[in-house]
Design an enzyme around this catalytic site. Structure first.
Site, PDB file in Angstrom:
ATOM      1  N   ASP A  13      47.049  -7.575  68.671  1.00 20.65           N
ATOM      2  CA  ASP A  13      45.784  -8.298  68.884  1.00 20.65           C
ATOM      3  C   ASP A  13      44.566  -7.488  68.470  1.00 20.65           C
ATOM      4  OD1 ASP A  13      47.303 -10.383  69.946  1.00 20.65           O
ATOM      5  OD2 ASP A  13      47.221  -9.528  71.962  1.00 20.65           O
ATOM      6  N   LYS A  16      44.082  -8.483  63.300  1.00 17.79           N
ATOM      7  CA  LYS A  16      44.750  -8.484  61.988  1.00 17.79           C
ATOM      8  C   LYS A  16      44.475  -9.780  61.233  1.00 17.79           C
ATOM      9  CE  LYS A  16      48.659  -7.876  64.184  1.00 17.79           C
ATOM     10  NZ  LYS A  16      48.214  -7.543  65.552  1.00 17.79           N
ATOM     11  N   GLY A  40      50.129 -14.125  67.455  1.00 15.34           N
ATOM     12  CA  GLY A  40      49.052 -15.113  67.467  1.00 15.34           C
ATOM     13  C   GLY A  40      47.869 -14.504  66.752  1.00 15.34           C
ATOM     14  N   HIS A  41      47.607 -14.958  65.535  1.00 18.79           N
ATOM     15  CA  HIS A  41      46.534 -14.395  64.724  1.00 18.79           C
ATOM     16  C   HIS A  41      45.410 -15.430  64.627  1.00 18.79           C
ATOM     17  CE1 HIS A  41      49.789 -11.690  62.670  1.00 18.79           C
ATOM     18  NE2 HIS A  41      49.638 -11.458  63.949  1.00 18.79           N
ATOM     19  N   GLN A 217      52.203  -7.948  65.666  1.00 20.46           N
ATOM     20  CA  GLN A 217      52.259  -6.991  66.767  1.00 20.46           C
ATOM     21  C   GLN A 217      51.488  -5.710  66.372  1.00 20.46           C
ATOM     22  OE1 GLN A 217      55.631  -8.669  66.059  1.00 20.46           O
ATOM     23  NE2 GLN A 217      54.597 -10.172  67.292  1.00 20.46           N
TER      24      GLN A 217
END
Ligand code: GDP
Ligand code: IMO
Ligand code: MG
Length: 423
Positions: A13, A16, A40-41, A217
């Site tokens: 988080d 990225k 989750g991006h 990650q």
């Protein structure tokens, strides 16, 4: 043209998605190399918010080719839900996306098996799917597309899951037959996008076109180099980009680490600089630090130099991007961890890391808004000092600073390695 890996240098988080989206237009192809829909991006473009889980963050650039590499585990139901939401936003995913025939398929039974794992995972079945991969009983996309062999392979895998579920008192996989026909139907929709993506990426590079490799990650969640066992089940580090796509290390020209200006972690595991106080809460609120996959509050703390030095060594960072600097705008004195009392380097066990006592140096805050600043010289001098301090202590240049979630809320420092690699 450069082939560059962008990855998380902390516990995920770090931002990225924002950075990959920002620089995607400078590359011909964007390829994800590990993880699954545990990622989750988040990408903010004007009034629109996209949360990408399996699909690379380059997809938002019209026509950009993106690849889901062999290193991922794919839940087809999650993938199609993501595809549909992107298509409803006007993105032609089918025309842009290629999926590796060697990626592994994640089934609902994997999610069920995760009931035995208690480290605060995302409960998406990621670990059990990678367990099957390492156990050499996993089913790959190519197997799912093989009409003749898939039913028997699936039956064998489900038999094993039913046995394990019985032994551990977990309610067994429900209606494996329904899942099989659902997955076979989805396989036909996947088929046109599936190919040997290693061939595609290597041909792209051979033609002198460039590839951006996107990690999910972060390094401290890497299966080998992270805070084991409080890690994810794949190789989030730079090495994972090669195994997860089939592109050789000799083809990679640069590695960029993304680092938050402070630190967060979701789930269990040691976190030496965690701020279990009002300051930690203030950062959570201001930084909106709630998981984009599970909605869980993220644990917040201070920038950790030994951790960053370690992840810079493991990945060989050429440059770093410092994100969310604006979140620190109101902090009066910013603690930065410069070492762990009694330890040199990164302890190898979580027991030791839990015992590690951080030594802090406090840097003066700037107490004024940096939100949206896009030129380095416009940053308040104390914010510039924070940036140069982190550069000096970690030994890695900070070539880019992010001052907000939007594309234009970014500083790219001229003459940096970052600007060279993303030219
Ligand atoms: P990722 O998993 O590394 O892609 O990061 P996430 O998307 O899970 O979390 C980063 C969050 O911070 C997202 O909500 C972004 O929109 C947001 N973000 C990224 N960069 C910045 C920044 O510089 N400032 C602020 N305030 N928010 C940012
Ligand atoms: P992105 O790509 C932050 C964490 C989980 C848990 C551990 C193992 O958005 O940075 P898993 O479900 O992977 O077996 O969970 O890893 N985790 C993440 N934390 N960002 C992520 O992804 C994460 N993906 C997994 O919270 O502690
Ligand atoms: Mg995330």
């Amino acid at each position: 043209m450069s082939n560059v890996i962008v990855l998380g240098s902390q516990w995920g988080d770090e931002g990225k998605g924002k950075i990959v989206d920002l620089i995607s237009d400078r590359f011909d192809v964007v390829a994800r190399y590990q993880g699954g829909h545990n990622a989750g991006h988040t990408i903010i473009i004007g009034p629109k918010k996209f949360v990408l889980k399996l699909i690379p963050s380059g997809i938002l650039h019209p026509g950009k080719q993106v690849v889901i590499g062999n290193g991922l585990v794919i839940d087809p139901v999650a993938l199609f839900s993501e595809i549909e939401s992107l298509e409803s936003a006007g993105i032609n995913v089918a025309a842009q996306l290629r999926i590796s025939d060697r990626a592994h398929v994640l089934f609902p039974a994997h999610q069920l098996m995760e009931k035995r794992i208690h480290i605060g995972t995302t409960s998406r079945g990621i670990g059990p799917c990678y367990e099957d991969k390492a156990g050499r009983r996993g089913i790959r996309i190519a197997d799912l597309l093989d009409l003749e062999s898939f039913p028997a392979l699936y039956a064998e895998l489900m038999e094993e899951k039913i046995t394990v579920a019985k032994a551990f008192g977990i309610e067994g996989p429900t209606s494996p037959e329904t899942v099989r026909s659902q997955y076979q139907a989805l396989a036909e929709r996947l088929r046109p996008m599936v190919c040997d993506t290693a061939e595609f990426l290597n041909a792209t590079i051979k033609q002198g076109r460039s590839v951006l490799f996107e990690g999910a990650q972060g390094t401290m969640l890497d299966l080998d180099h992270g805070t084991y066992p409080y890690v994810t089940s794949s190789s989030a580090t730079a090495g994972g980009a090669c195994t997860g796509t089939g592109v050789a290390p000799t083809r990679i020209n640069g590695i960029i680490g993304i680092a938050k200006a402070y630190l967060t972690r979701v789930g269990g595991g040691p976190f030496p600089t965690e701020a279990l106080n009002a300051q930690g809460e203030a950062i959570r609120e201001r930084g909106n630090e709630f998981g984009s996959v599970t909605g869980r509050p993220r644990r917040c703390g201070w920038f950790d130099i030994p951790l960053l030095r370690y992840t810079a060594m493991i990945n060989g960072f050429d440059s770093m991007v410092l994100t969310k600097l604006d979140v620190l705008d109101e902090v009066d004195q910013i603690p930065v961890c410069t070492g762990y009392r009694g330890f040199e380097g990164m302890p190898s066990t979580v027991r030791d890391l839990e015992r590690a006592e951080p030594v802090y140096e406090c840097l003066p805050g700037w107490r004024t808004s940096t939100e949206g600043i896009s030129r380095y010289e416009d940053l308040p001098s104390k914010a510039q000092e924070y940036v140069t301090y982190l550069e000096r202590k970690t030994g890695v240049e900070i070539g880019c600073v992010s001052t907000g979630p939007e594309r234009n809320q970014t500083i790219i420092r001229p003459n940096s390695r970052f600007s060279d690699l993303t030219r």
